[in-house]
Design a protein around this motif. Structure first.
Motif, PDB file in Angstrom:
ATOM      1  N   SER A 153       7.152 -25.448  59.027  1.00  0.00           N
ATOM      2  CA  SER A 153       7.751 -26.347  58.037  1.00  0.00           C
ATOM      3  C   SER A 153       8.409 -25.500  56.952  1.00  0.00           C
ATOM      4  N   ASN A 154       9.642 -25.847  56.661  1.00  0.00           N
ATOM      5  CA  ASN A 154      10.397 -25.121  55.644  1.00  0.00           C
ATOM      6  C   ASN A 154      10.395 -25.919  54.353  1.00  0.00           C
ATOM      7  N   ASN A 155       9.307 -25.882  53.643  1.00  0.00           N
ATOM      8  CA  ASN A 155       9.198 -26.615  52.393  1.00  0.00           C
ATOM      9  C   ASN A 155       9.390 -25.697  51.197  1.00  0.00           C
ATOM     10  N   THR A 156      10.182 -24.666  51.371  1.00  0.00           N
ATOM     11  CA  THR A 156      10.419 -23.757  50.270  1.00  0.00           C
ATOM     12  C   THR A 156      11.394 -24.392  49.293  1.00  0.00           C
ATOM     13  N   VAL A 157      11.062 -24.353  48.032  1.00  0.00           N
ATOM     14  CA  VAL A 157      11.907 -24.918  46.998  1.00  0.00           C
ATOM     15  C   VAL A 157      12.773 -23.797  46.438  1.00  0.00           C
ATOM     16  N   GLN A 158      14.068 -24.006  46.493  1.00  0.00           N
ATOM     17  CA  GLN A 158      14.965 -22.994  45.972  1.00  0.00           C
ATOM     18  C   GLN A 158      15.167 -23.243  44.492  1.00  0.00           C
ATOM     19  N   SER A 159      15.066 -22.198  43.711  1.00  0.00           N
ATOM     20  CA  SER A 159      15.239 -22.346  42.272  1.00  0.00           C
ATOM     21  C   SER A 159      16.720 -22.458  41.947  1.00  0.00           C
ATOM     22  N   ILE A 160      17.011 -23.229  40.933  1.00  0.00           N
ATOM     23  CA  ILE A 160      18.382 -23.453  40.501  1.00  0.00           C
ATOM     24  C   ILE A 160      18.671 -22.527  39.343  1.00  0.00           C
ATOM     25  N   SER A 161      19.858 -21.955  39.357  1.00  0.00           N
ATOM     26  CA  SER A 161      20.232 -21.044  38.271  1.00  0.00           C
ATOM     27  C   SER A 161      20.301 -21.821  36.960  1.00  0.00           C
ATOM     28  N   PRO A 162      20.040 -21.164  35.843  1.00  0.00           N
ATOM     29  CA  PRO A 162      20.084 -21.850  34.540  1.00  0.00           C
ATOM     30  C   PRO A 162      21.460 -22.451  34.232  1.00  0.00           C
ATOM     31  N   LYS A 163      22.493 -21.781  34.690  1.00  0.00           N
ATOM     32  CA  LYS A 163      23.844 -22.282  34.447  1.00  0.00           C
ATOM     33  C   LYS A 163      24.071 -23.615  35.186  1.00  0.00           C
ATOM     34  N   LEU A 164      23.608 -23.684  36.418  1.00  0.00           N
ATOM     35  CA  LEU A 164      23.742 -24.910  37.192  1.00  0.00           C
ATOM     36  C   LEU A 164      22.850 -26.011  36.630  1.00  0.00           C
TER      37      LEU A 164
END
Length: 109
Positions: free
Chosen positions: A68-79
């Motif tokens: 299971s690919n439940n990895t949460v990708q972090s969002i850049s502060p700018k985005l």
């Protein structure tokens, strides 16, 4: 049925058939899985680099954690600041006489 986790017994069968040399098309039709699902689990199996015996030795819970690919990708502060800006801009654009050009010029000044 997008993003549904497949039964671990089917994943074991996919790996078993793939390791014996069966084609992805045969596997997908035999197990009633889509070709993309078969490709997904085969590519994950190859990335993990485990043997079929090691896969069979694992419990269903361990296999589910592996596949299971439940990895949460972090969002850049700018985005993130852009995402936070959209609701404010939407509220302002609903006001009478406010256009996108006028709002952008007002914010830059």
């Amino acid at each position: 049925m997008a993003n549904k986790i497949t039964d671990m017994s089917k994943i074991r069968k996919v790996i078993k058939f793939y390791s014996t040399g069966k084609s992805k098309l045969f596997i997908s039709s035999y197990l009633s899985l889509s070709r993309n699902t078969v490709k997904k689990y085969i590519s994950l199996y190859e990335i993990l680099g485990l043997s079929p015996d090691a896969i069979n030795a694992k419990t269903d819970a361990e296999l589910e954690l592996l596949f299971s690919n439940n990895t949460v990708q972090s969002i850049s502060p700018k985005l993130q600041s852009l995402y936070d800006f959209f609701p404010k801009m939407e509220r302002e654009l609903k006001k009478v006489g406010v256009t996108i050009v006028r709002y952008v010029l007002c914010c830059k000044a």
